[in-house]
Write an enzyme that holds these catalytic residues in place. Sequence first.
Site, PDB file in Angstrom:
ATOM      1  N   LEU A  90       0.866  -1.168   0.000  1.00 52.25           N
ATOM      2  CA  LEU A  90       0.000   0.000   0.000  1.00 52.25           C
ATOM      3  C   LEU A  90       0.908   1.225   0.000  1.00 52.25           C
ATOM      4  O   LEU A  90       1.971   1.213   0.617  1.00 52.25           O
ATOM      5  CB  LEU A  90      -0.898   0.032   1.246  1.00 52.25           C
ATOM      6  CG  LEU A  90      -1.965  -1.066   1.376  1.00 52.25           C
ATOM      7  CD1 LEU A  90      -2.713  -0.908   2.695  1.00 52.25           C
ATOM      8  CD2 LEU A  90      -2.940  -1.028   0.210  1.00 52.25           C
ATOM      9  N   ASP A  91       0.493   2.277  -0.684  1.00 49.45           N
ATOM     10  CA  ASP A  91       1.276   3.508  -0.657  1.00 49.45           C
ATOM     11  C   ASP A  91       1.424   4.002   0.776  1.00 49.45           C
ATOM     12  O   ASP A  91       0.592   3.706   1.644  1.00 49.45           O
ATOM     13  CB  ASP A  91       0.581   4.593  -1.478  1.00 49.45           C
ATOM     14  CG  ASP A  91       0.513   4.257  -2.957  1.00 49.45           C
ATOM     15  OD1 ASP A  91       1.353   3.465  -3.420  1.00 49.45           O
ATOM     16  OD2 ASP A  91      -0.392   4.776  -3.635  1.00 49.45           O
ATOM     17  N   LYS A  92       2.460   4.770   1.014  1.00 46.15           N
ATOM     18  CA  LYS A  92       2.727   5.288   2.357  1.00 46.15           C
ATOM     19  C   LYS A  92       1.494   5.924   2.982  1.00 46.15           C
ATOM     20  O   LYS A  92       1.156   5.669   4.147  1.00 46.15           O
ATOM     21  CB  LYS A  92       3.863   6.305   2.299  1.00 46.15           C
ATOM     22  CG  LYS A  92       4.138   7.015   3.618  1.00 46.15           C
ATOM     23  CD  LYS A  92       5.225   8.069   3.477  1.00 46.15           C
ATOM     24  CE  LYS A  92       5.445   8.830   4.776  1.00 46.15           C
ATOM     25  NZ  LYS A  92       6.487   9.866   4.643  1.00 46.15           N
ATOM     26  N   ARG A 117      -5.489   5.535  -7.846  1.00 43.23           N
ATOM     27  CA  ARG A 117      -5.247   6.976  -7.966  1.00 43.23           C
ATOM     28  C   ARG A 117      -5.129   7.391  -9.431  1.00 43.23           C
ATOM     29  O   ARG A 117      -5.697   8.408  -9.852  1.00 43.23           O
ATOM     30  CB  ARG A 117      -3.977   7.345  -7.197  1.00 43.23           C
ATOM     31  CG  ARG A 117      -4.070   7.038  -5.705  1.00 43.23           C
ATOM     32  CD  ARG A 117      -2.710   7.024  -5.018  1.00 43.23           C
ATOM     33  NE  ARG A 117      -2.074   8.334  -5.051  1.00 43.23           N
ATOM     34  CZ  ARG A 117      -0.834   8.552  -4.641  1.00 43.23           C
ATOM     35  NH1 ARG A 117      -0.081   7.551  -4.187  1.00 43.23           N
ATOM     36  NH2 ARG A 117      -0.319   9.771  -4.690  1.00 43.23           N
TER      37      ARG A 117
END
Length: 344
Positions: free
Chosen positions: A162-164, A267
């Site tokens: 998962l992105d930060k 996104r």
Amino acid sequence: MPFDPDLETLLDDDLEGGLELAPQGIDASPITLHLTPEVCGQRLDKVIAGLVPQFSRARLQLWFEAGFVKVDGKPARGKDTAYGDELVVIEPQAAPEDTAFTPEAMTLDIVYEDHDILVVNKPAGLVVHPGAGNWSGTLLNGLLHHAPQLVGVPRAGIVHRLDKDTSGLMVVGKTLAAQTDLVRQLQARTVKREYFALVWGTPKLRGTIDAGMGRHPKDRIKMAVSSSPFSKPAITHYKLVSTGNLDRRPVSLVRCNLETGRTHQIRVHMQHLGFALVGDSTYGKQHLVPVFHRQALQARRLGLVHPATGEPCEWTVPLAPDFAELIATAGIPEPGDLNADDQQ
């Protein structure tokens, strides 16, 4: 279980990077070199690089600059000239990446754990895997402390990222057999990954975004929808859940289900449709980014087949507090569990 040579390829599909194993570190014992007349007239850094090829030129330069390379007892500069009768002492120093796979104590929100798998609810702000600029304090470091046996599993059992600044559920394989099985489930697109996102605007009730992705042609940090032969397939299903307003502008809570796991997929796909995520400083509307401190995205539901028992498993977590507060501000009630007949 022996290492499966196909595992690296399968991990790449969802992790978008090469298989990374724990760095081995370096021997910190001082290295003593006696220069000989044959090197007279050459630059000192070039001479030393040839004598200690196990270290990169870049790392040696850092040691020169920090005073860890001494000639006849005094700190030397890489551009100095060698004369051929010097005594050189190098004091090797660990680089940040040498200790990237060090166990670190941290609080982990463990949703489920048994002998084979672990499911964690990752908070926003936590980096999943060590990398440039984030060599410590990552989820991987916390996992190695929580379950030391993960040192023997590639990437400490991590199979997807998962992105930060994306919160939510991740599964970790605690054994090589479990990790391999989970990766193959991801490859077969049988893992159910459901995200909630708050986007600017009002998309249609439901849809499927089937658009390949690759690196942005002008900004290599970003991803983009691409028709290049080097792009990878990317499929996102979405459904409009509810609408509201932020900063007197319409916003929508959408549920996204992934078939593929490309970097920044939701996104990029939602931005491609014209509905950028609220708070997304990379792909969003820049003048509206201050409305929220991160991209409004959470991995809320995760479903898979248990790699050891073969039983179907599913976990759901509430929206993170900051995300819940955001949609409340927009006048959107926090959604409960969706009915089974409403699943994508």
